[in-house]
Design an enzyme around this catalytic site. Structure first.
Site, PDB file in Angstrom:
ATOM      1  CB  SER A 145      -8.191   6.015  10.702  1.00 41.28           C
ATOM      2  OG  SER A 145      -9.050   6.844   9.971  1.00 41.28           O
ATOM      3  CG  LEU A 202       1.837   0.313   7.993  1.00 40.27           C
ATOM      4  CD1 LEU A 202       2.945   0.786   7.064  1.00 40.27           C
ATOM      5  CD2 LEU A 202       1.443   1.435   8.955  1.00 40.27           C
ATOM      6  CG  LEU A 255      -3.625  -8.417   8.678  1.00 39.28           C
ATOM      7  CD1 LEU A 255      -4.062  -6.986   8.479  1.00 39.28           C
ATOM      8  CD2 LEU A 255      -2.955  -8.565  10.034  1.00 39.28           C
ATOM      9  CD  GLU A 312     -13.660   8.135   8.359  1.00 38.64           C
ATOM     10  OE1 GLU A 312     -14.720   7.626   8.746  1.00 38.64           O
ATOM     11  OE2 GLU A 312     -13.618   9.141   7.638  1.00 38.64           O
ATOM     12  N   GLY A 322       0.826  -1.215   0.000  1.00 36.19           N
ATOM     13  CA  GLY A 322       0.000   0.000   0.000  1.00 36.19           C
ATOM     14  C   GLY A 322       0.855   1.259   0.000  1.00 36.19           C
ATOM     15  NE  ARG A 364     -12.607  13.505   5.337  1.00 37.21           N
ATOM     16  CZ  ARG A 364     -13.868  13.785   5.660  1.00 37.21           C
ATOM     17  NH1 ARG A 364     -14.171  14.982   6.146  1.00 37.21           N
ATOM     18  NH2 ARG A 364     -14.815  12.875   5.528  1.00 37.21           N
ATOM     19  CE  LYS A 415      -7.342   1.669   9.931  1.00 41.09           C
ATOM     20  NZ  LYS A 415      -5.954   1.154   9.927  1.00 41.09           N
ATOM     21  CE1 TYR A 431      -9.968   2.020   7.022  1.00 38.04           C
ATOM     22  CE2 TYR A 431     -10.448   4.157   7.995  1.00 38.04           C
ATOM     23  CZ  TYR A 431      -9.547   3.255   7.493  1.00 38.04           C
ATOM     24  OH  TYR A 431      -8.207   3.577   7.454  1.00 38.04           O
TER      25      TYR A 431
HETATM   26  P1  GDP Z   1     -11.680   9.616   3.628  1.00 39.57           P
HETATM   27  O1  GDP Z   1     -11.745  10.932   4.333  1.00 39.57           O
HETATM   28  O2  GDP Z   1     -10.704   8.677   4.253  1.00 39.57           O
HETATM   29  O3  GDP Z   1     -13.010   8.991   3.415  1.00 39.57           O
HETATM   30  O4  GDP Z   1     -10.996   9.936   2.180  1.00 39.57           O
HETATM   31  P2  GDP Z   1     -11.628  10.155   0.737  1.00 39.57           P
HETATM   32  O5  GDP Z   1     -10.575  10.754  -0.090  1.00 39.57           O
HETATM   33  O6  GDP Z   1     -12.223   8.865   0.213  1.00 39.57           O
HETATM   34  O7  GDP Z   1     -12.840  11.163   0.971  1.00 39.57           O
HETATM   35  C1  GDP Z   1     -12.609  12.461   1.458  1.00 39.57           C
HETATM   36  C2  GDP Z   1     -13.882  13.276   1.351  1.00 39.57           C
HETATM   37  O8  GDP Z   1     -14.164  13.515  -0.022  1.00 39.57           O
HETATM   38  C3  GDP Z   1     -15.120  12.577   1.928  1.00 39.57           C
HETATM   39  O9  GDP Z   1     -15.852  13.522   2.670  1.00 39.57           O
HETATM   40  C4  GDP Z   1     -15.911  12.164   0.683  1.00 39.57           C
HETATM   41  O10 GDP Z   1     -17.327  12.132   0.903  1.00 39.57           O
HETATM   42  C5  GDP Z   1     -15.557  13.305  -0.251  1.00 39.57           C
HETATM   43  N1  GDP Z   1     -15.782  13.001  -1.667  1.00 39.57           N
HETATM   44  C6  GDP Z   1     -16.504  13.747  -2.539  1.00 39.57           C
HETATM   45  N2  GDP Z   1     -16.540  13.185  -3.740  1.00 39.57           N
HETATM   46  C7  GDP Z   1     -15.818  12.036  -3.665  1.00 39.57           C
HETATM   47  C8  GDP Z   1     -15.477  11.022  -4.615  1.00 39.57           C
HETATM   48  O11 GDP Z   1     -15.863  11.067  -5.787  1.00 39.57           O
HETATM   49  N3  GDP Z   1     -14.685  10.004  -4.178  1.00 39.57           N
HETATM   50  C9  GDP Z   1     -14.240   9.946  -2.869  1.00 39.57           C
HETATM   51  N4  GDP Z   1     -13.445   8.918  -2.491  1.00 39.57           N
HETATM   52  N5  GDP Z   1     -14.552  10.892  -1.949  1.00 39.57           N
HETATM   53  C10 GDP Z   1     -15.334  11.922  -2.347  1.00 39.57           C
END
Ligand code: GDP
Length: 336
Positions: free
Chosen positions: A131, A82, A61, A133, A17, A222, A159, A155
């Site tokens: 995480s 990881l 795992l 999360e 990964g 984020r 975690k 998830y």
């Molecule tokens: P996460 O925070 O670990 O879930 O990382 P992600 O990169 O998958 O998502 C980050 C944020 O982007 C979350 O709030 C998602 O809802 C938002 N998001 C919006 N559009 C998308 C999309 O098309 N793909 C993903 N993966 N996330 C999206």
């Protein structure tokens, strides 16, 4: 840097990964003995070629015996867990597998590490990739190590359980730590994550290979950091004399929309809205609104992010442009 580190044997799960790859590369460059666990035998040749010197063990795992064999063979001083799908979105499609691999998988490793330490008398230091999360949709921002854990996704719940078991084993006497990792990205991030989905699409749009990008929730905030910095944090955490849990984050929050604007700016596109649409199917059943971390405790170990948000976006877009240069044009969209 190289001379400051004692020589040790490291064992990594999830070595194929993003984080495992960067961590293994860094440890190998420092001259450490590095072992990696892979689940799928078919990746052994490619990962050996990419990371010369890495010693590979095939284990799962979910399969205790295979883990015990790998631990016996590697006899690690440091164990970095990881592994496991890192996709929150996917954890809704596979909640049982998520609980087994991420939740119970961590317990299998902790129990095996504890048993080996008791049997051999050699200390094993354990790092769990926890995480942001685990905080669910937190009421306060930024979050710290004292913020209550209250997951809202399969998830996050898996975690959270793994994190609790780290604390249980620490209480029992194992040097066990949880690194509470916020979103961290790189050109090695799969396009199932929004950051790489955006940079891959923006590069393709800039080169005329794609005309449009669909996204879900663009208002989510984020804390996006650079994966090699997060691997550096993991190493520092296990170097500390005492085991603690640590937030690993930049402290800066940006929306998905900010990420988009920044990525399109790298390729000189200002009217980015005309290329992007919202697909309600990409909204999550539950989605934290604002995950941003306070890494004050980690900064006391001398850690700090080396890459700003703008530099991160630029690096990723540039890597995707370079990758497109190297690949012949094909019709098709970037999916995630
Ligand atoms: P996460 O925070 O670990 O879930 O990382 P992600 O990169 O998958 O998502 C980050 C944020 O982007 C979350 O709030 C998602 O809802 C938002 N998001 C919006 N559009 C998308 C999309 O098309 N793909 C993903 N993966 N996330 C999206």
């Amino acid at each position: 840097m190289t001379d400051q580190h004692p020589r040790y044997r490291a064992l990594l799960t999830g070595v194929t990964g993003q984080d495992g790859w960067y961590l293994a590369r860094r440890l190998l460059a420092e001259g450490q003995e590095v072992h990696g666990i892979v689940r799928d035998e078919s990746v052994v040749d490619s990962i050996s070629a990419e990371l010369p010197g890495l010693q590979i063990h095939v284990a799962d795992l979910r399969d205790n015996d295979s883990l015990l064999r790998a631990l016996d063979a590697a006899a690690p001083d440091r164990l970095f867990n990881l592994a496991g799908s890192t996709s929150v979105a996917r954890s809704w499609e596979a909640p049982v597998e998520t609980a087994d691999t991420i939740g119970i998988g961590a317990v299998r490793l902790l129990a095996a590490a504890w048993e080996q330490q008791e049997r051999t008398g050699r200390e094993i230091r354990f790092l769990q990739a926890s995480s942001a999360e685990v905080f669910g949709d937190p009421a306060t921002a930024p979050q710290s190590e004292r913020t209550p854990r209250n997951p809202i996704t399969p998830y996050g719940a898996a975690k959270d359980f793994a994190h609790t078991m780290v604390q249980v084993y620490r209480h029992r006497g194992l040097y066990a730590t949880a690194a509470i990792l916020y979103n961290h990205e790189s050109p090695r991030r799969p396009t199932t994550f929004v950051a790489r989905k955006i940079t891959a699409a923006v590069a393709a749009i800039a080169r005329g290979r794609l005309d449009h990008l669909s996204l879900g929730n663009m208002d989510a905030l984020r804390d996006w950091g650079y994966a090699p910095d997060y691997v550096d944090a993991m190493m520092r955490i296990l170097d500390a004399p005492e085991p603690h849990d640590y937030i690993v984050a930049t402290g800066n929050a940006h929306s998905v929309r900010d990420f988009l604007r920044e990525a399109f700016a790298v390729v000189g596109i200002d009217d980015w809205e005309s290329y992007v649409s919202v697909d309600p199917n990409l909204y999550r059943p539950a989605d934290p609104r604002a995950l941003v971390g306070d890494a004050a405790r980690l900064r006391e170990l001398g850690w700090e992010p080396t890459v700003s948000f703008s530099e991160l976006v630029r690096t990723m877009v540039q890597a995707d442009l370079d990758e497109l240069e190297a690949t012949p044009a094909l019709d098709g969209e970037v999916h995630a």
